[in-house]
Design an enzyme around this catalytic site. Sequence first.
Site, PDB file in Angstrom:
ATOM      1  N   GLN A  12       0.982  -1.189   0.131  1.00  0.00           N
ATOM      2  CA  GLN A  12      -0.053   0.050  -0.130  1.00  0.00           C
ATOM      3  C   GLN A  12       0.834   1.256   0.069  1.00  0.00           C
ATOM      4  O   GLN A  12       0.659   2.221  -0.930  1.00  0.00           O
ATOM      5  CB  GLN A  12      -1.050  -0.011   1.272  1.00  0.00           C
ATOM      6  CG  GLN A  12      -1.497   1.306   1.484  1.00  0.00           C
ATOM      7  CD  GLN A  12      -2.438   1.600   2.660  1.00  0.00           C
ATOM      8  OE1 GLN A  12      -3.599   1.567   2.586  1.00  0.00           O
ATOM      9  NE2 GLN A  12      -1.811   1.480   3.894  1.00  0.00           N
ATOM     10  N   ARG A  35       8.617 -13.997  -7.957  1.00  0.00           N
ATOM     11  CA  ARG A  35       7.199 -14.721  -7.896  1.00  0.00           C
ATOM     12  C   ARG A  35       6.312 -14.691  -9.258  1.00  0.00           C
ATOM     13  O   ARG A  35       6.517 -13.965 -10.044  1.00  0.00           O
ATOM     14  CB  ARG A  35       6.201 -14.045  -7.065  1.00  0.00           C
ATOM     15  CG  ARG A  35       6.133 -15.166  -5.650  1.00  0.00           C
ATOM     16  CD  ARG A  35       5.402 -14.315  -4.712  1.00  0.00           C
ATOM     17  NE  ARG A  35       5.858 -14.331  -3.394  1.00  0.00           N
ATOM     18  CZ  ARG A  35       5.605 -13.161  -2.618  1.00  0.00           C
ATOM     19  NH1 ARG A  35       4.916 -12.301  -2.943  1.00  0.00           N
ATOM     20  NH2 ARG A  35       6.441 -13.285  -1.379  1.00  0.00           N
ATOM     21  N   ASP A  58      14.561 -10.357  -1.669  1.00  0.00           N
ATOM     22  CA  ASP A  58      13.815 -11.154  -0.803  1.00  0.00           C
ATOM     23  C   ASP A  58      14.235 -10.585   0.744  1.00  0.00           C
ATOM     24  O   ASP A  58      15.417 -10.862   0.713  1.00  0.00           O
ATOM     25  CB  ASP A  58      13.498 -12.425  -1.042  1.00  0.00           C
ATOM     26  CG  ASP A  58      12.244 -13.052  -0.114  1.00  0.00           C
ATOM     27  OD1 ASP A  58      11.539 -13.597  -0.709  1.00  0.00           O
ATOM     28  OD2 ASP A  58      12.362 -13.053   1.040  1.00  0.00           O
ATOM     29  N   THR A 125       5.852   0.777  13.958  1.00  0.00           N
ATOM     30  CA  THR A 125       4.442   0.746  14.051  1.00  0.00           C
ATOM     31  C   THR A 125       3.727   0.909  15.384  1.00  0.00           C
ATOM     32  O   THR A 125       4.575   0.643  16.520  1.00  0.00           O
ATOM     33  CB  THR A 125       3.873  -0.610  13.387  1.00  0.00           C
ATOM     34  OG1 THR A 125       2.512  -0.853  13.941  1.00  0.00           O
ATOM     35  CG2 THR A 125       4.798  -1.851  14.134  1.00  0.00           C
ATOM     36  N   GLU A 127       1.766  -0.709  16.762  1.00  0.00           N
ATOM     37  CA  GLU A 127       1.402  -1.990  17.175  1.00  0.00           C
ATOM     38  C   GLU A 127       2.616  -2.493  18.498  1.00  0.00           C
ATOM     39  O   GLU A 127       2.411  -3.189  19.294  1.00  0.00           O
ATOM     40  CB  GLU A 127       1.523  -3.283  16.295  1.00  0.00           C
ATOM     41  CG  GLU A 127       0.267  -3.233  15.316  1.00  0.00           C
ATOM     42  CD  GLU A 127      -0.797  -4.034  16.111  1.00  0.00           C
ATOM     43  OE1 GLU A 127      -0.875  -5.100  16.506  1.00  0.00           O
ATOM     44  OE2 GLU A 127      -2.070  -3.060  16.201  1.00  0.00           O
ATOM     45  N   TYR A 149       3.844 -10.297  15.281  1.00  0.00           N
ATOM     46  CA  TYR A 149       3.870  -8.930  14.282  1.00  0.00           C
ATOM     47  C   TYR A 149       4.435  -7.660  15.149  1.00  0.00           C
ATOM     48  O   TYR A 149       5.983  -7.292  14.805  1.00  0.00           O
ATOM     49  CB  TYR A 149       2.787  -8.437  13.702  1.00  0.00           C
ATOM     50  CG  TYR A 149       2.580  -7.209  13.006  1.00  0.00           C
ATOM     51  CD1 TYR A 149       3.438  -7.138  11.693  1.00  0.00           C
ATOM     52  CD2 TYR A 149       2.455  -6.095  13.571  1.00  0.00           C
ATOM     53  CE1 TYR A 149       3.606  -5.971  11.007  1.00  0.00           C
ATOM     54  CE2 TYR A 149       2.677  -4.847  12.917  1.00  0.00           C
ATOM     55  CZ  TYR A 149       3.231  -4.755  11.591  1.00  0.00           C
ATOM     56  OH  TYR A 149       3.472  -3.436  10.950  1.00  0.00           O
ATOM     57  N   LYS A 153       8.589  -6.193  15.033  1.00  0.00           N
ATOM     58  CA  LYS A 153       8.781  -5.038  14.311  1.00  0.00           C
ATOM     59  C   LYS A 153       9.351  -4.138  15.605  1.00  0.00           C
ATOM     60  O   LYS A 153      10.028  -3.137  15.189  1.00  0.00           O
ATOM     61  CB  LYS A 153       7.367  -4.018  14.256  1.00  0.00           C
ATOM     62  CG  LYS A 153       6.761  -4.450  13.042  1.00  0.00           C
ATOM     63  CD  LYS A 153       7.406  -3.684  11.700  1.00  0.00           C
ATOM     64  CE  LYS A 153       6.646  -3.984  10.570  1.00  0.00           C
ATOM     65  NZ  LYS A 153       7.538  -3.156   9.213  1.00  0.00           N
TER      66      LYS A 153
HETATM   67  O1  F7E Z   1      -7.242  -4.592  12.231  1.00  0.00           O
HETATM   68  C1  F7E Z   1     -10.337  -5.518  14.178  1.00  0.00           C
HETATM   69  C2  F7E Z   1      -8.840  -6.146  14.580  1.00  0.00           C
HETATM   70  O2  F7E Z   1      -6.082  -5.869  10.515  1.00  0.00           O
HETATM   71  C3  F7E Z   1      -7.944  -3.412  12.745  1.00  0.00           C
HETATM   72  C4  F7E Z   1      -1.372  -3.180   9.997  1.00  0.00           C
HETATM   73  O3  F7E Z   1      -1.116  -2.363   8.830  1.00  0.00           O
HETATM   74  O4  F7E Z   1      -2.118  -1.102  11.391  1.00  0.00           O
HETATM   75  C5  F7E Z   1      -2.434  -2.533  10.719  1.00  0.00           C
HETATM   76  O5  F7E Z   1      -2.712  -3.408  11.914  1.00  0.00           O
HETATM   77  C6  F7E Z   1      -8.843  -3.660  13.951  1.00  0.00           C
HETATM   78  C7  F7E Z   1      -8.150  -4.868  15.001  1.00  0.00           C
HETATM   79  O6  F7E Z   1      -5.117  -3.775  11.059  1.00  0.00           O
HETATM   80  C8  F7E Z   1     -11.956  -7.689  11.656  1.00  0.00           C
HETATM   81  O7  F7E Z   1      -9.121  -6.913  15.635  1.00  0.00           O
HETATM   82  C9  F7E Z   1     -12.360  -6.672  13.398  1.00  0.00           C
HETATM   83  O8  F7E Z   1      -8.434  -4.482  16.258  1.00  0.00           O
HETATM   84  O9  F7E Z   1      -7.162  -3.599   9.962  1.00  0.00           O
HETATM   85  P1  F7E Z   1      -6.454  -4.411  10.800  1.00  0.00           P
HETATM   86  P2  F7E Z   1      -4.074  -3.634  12.586  1.00  0.00           P
HETATM   87  O10 F7E Z   1      -4.374  -5.030  13.242  1.00  0.00           O
HETATM   88  O11 F7E Z   1      -4.474  -2.523  13.411  1.00  0.00           O
HETATM   89  C10 F7E Z   1      -0.938  -1.415  12.184  1.00  0.00           C
HETATM   90  C11 F7E Z   1      -0.394   0.043  12.545  1.00  0.00           C
HETATM   91  C12 F7E Z   1       0.310  -1.882  11.459  1.00  0.00           C
HETATM   92  O12 F7E Z   1       1.314  -1.688  11.575  1.00  0.00           O
HETATM   93  C13 F7E Z   1       0.003  -3.179  10.588  1.00  0.00           C
HETATM   94  O13 F7E Z   1       0.786  -3.801   9.835  1.00  0.00           O
HETATM   95  O14 F7E Z   1      -9.800  -4.468  13.530  1.00  0.00           O
HETATM   96  N1  F7E Z   1     -11.183  -6.493  13.240  1.00  0.00           N
HETATM   97  N2  F7E Z   1     -12.801  -7.336  12.645  1.00  0.00           N
HETATM   98  C14 F7E Z   1     -10.678  -6.938  12.154  1.00  0.00           C
HETATM   99  N3  F7E Z   1      -9.462  -6.841  11.375  1.00  0.00           N
HETATM  100  C15 F7E Z   1      -9.351  -7.515  10.290  1.00  0.00           C
HETATM  101  N4  F7E Z   1      -8.137  -7.581   9.701  1.00  0.00           N
HETATM  102  N5  F7E Z   1     -10.515  -8.247  10.076  1.00  0.00           N
HETATM  103  C16 F7E Z   1     -11.668  -8.348  10.369  1.00  0.00           C
HETATM  104  O15 F7E Z   1     -12.430  -8.917   9.932  1.00  0.00           O
END
Ligand code: F7E
Length: 325
Positions: A12, A35, A58, A125, A127, A149, A153
């Site tokens: 992205q 790939r 890679d 991040t 995170e 993750y 990081k």
């Molecule tokens: O989840 C909740 C999930 O996967 C956001 C990456 O760019 O930002 C990103 O990480 C929230 C979480 O992003 C679903 O549990 C609910 O609380 O969009 P996400 P992320 O985990 O915050 C950080 C800054 C990074 O560094 C990462 O690389 O949403 N959630 N329901 C869900 N999340 C997903 N993926 N799918 C669901 O169905």
Amino acid sequence: MKKALITGVLGQDGPYLAKYLLKKGYKVYGMVPRRLNLNFYNTDYLGITNKIEFVLGDMTDEASLINIIRNTWPDEIYNLAAQSFVGASWDQPKLTTETNALGPLYLLNVIRNFTPNTKFYQASTSEMFGNNGRELQDENAPFAPQSPYGISKLYAYWIANNYVESYGLFCCNGILFNHESPLRGQDFVTRKISEGVAKIKLGLADKITLGNLEAERDWGFAGDYVEAMFKMMQQKKPGNYVVATGKKYSVKDFLETAFNCAGIKNWKKHIIINPTYKRPAEIHGLRGNASRARKELKWKPKVKFRELVAMMVDADLKRLNEKKK
Ligand code: F7E
């Protein structure tokens, strides 16, 4: 002409950063893995695929990184390559660690040994803060990562700082909070929602299946955030910067806004909760204080929450409409 190498150029942020650097007159090398079926969708979307020189490499193959850097001699390296999906990091913790922690270590060693004047940007991040008990995070907040993750990081964050201290390299950590766009991968919650809403609007689906709707995140626009990356690399001294909007919304807020942007009422009837999408450990809320970036980089986010949601829903509506034709 300045030269930049972007790892993760097909993700992205890579395409937004590449476009920004090309506009500034940079020669841009983009690292891509060897790939079958490489997907250039995101660089095509921004109309820059043929302006980037792609190089094969890679993050888990140190020799490939040595070859690339010795062949391209970049002035700046932006390390955006990662296994970036938090949820998948529990399923593939070793791959996540090799890519996100050892990969940057390899890059730093190549810089140290061959091109010590090359500047290095590490995609850190929010995170890393995890559930540290604070409501607002800045560069001095304690780290308490909650996922393989976040832990991988954190290693990269520290090793980049350590190479500044130990060897005088120029390394910056951009501690970016969630940043989204129409180029966001379809597994991430914002894109899952924008695409799901667009499908419901066009009668192609009726439900979106999600996990924890209560989680809160500080969501900004990826196109704004790559400017902060560039700006920190142009400072006299290397530093670590939080990049965030300072505002926090829940997944539920995102949903409500997205349905509202599409003019669909009664959003709750379109949602299914499936525990598969809940994580073994969750970060309940994250909000960043980007005062340092505002002051020292003169950076601030331009796109507001609702504009971001609308941009993503509109883009998915447009894509799906074009597919239909
Ligand atoms: O989840 C909740 C999930 O996967 C956001 C990456 O760019 O930002 C990103 O990480 C929230 C979480 O992003 C679903 O549990 C609910 O609380 O969009 P996400 P992320 O985990 O915050 C950080 C800054 C990074 O560094 C990462 O690389 O949403 N959630 N329901 C869900 N999340 C997903 N993926 N799918 C669901 O169905």
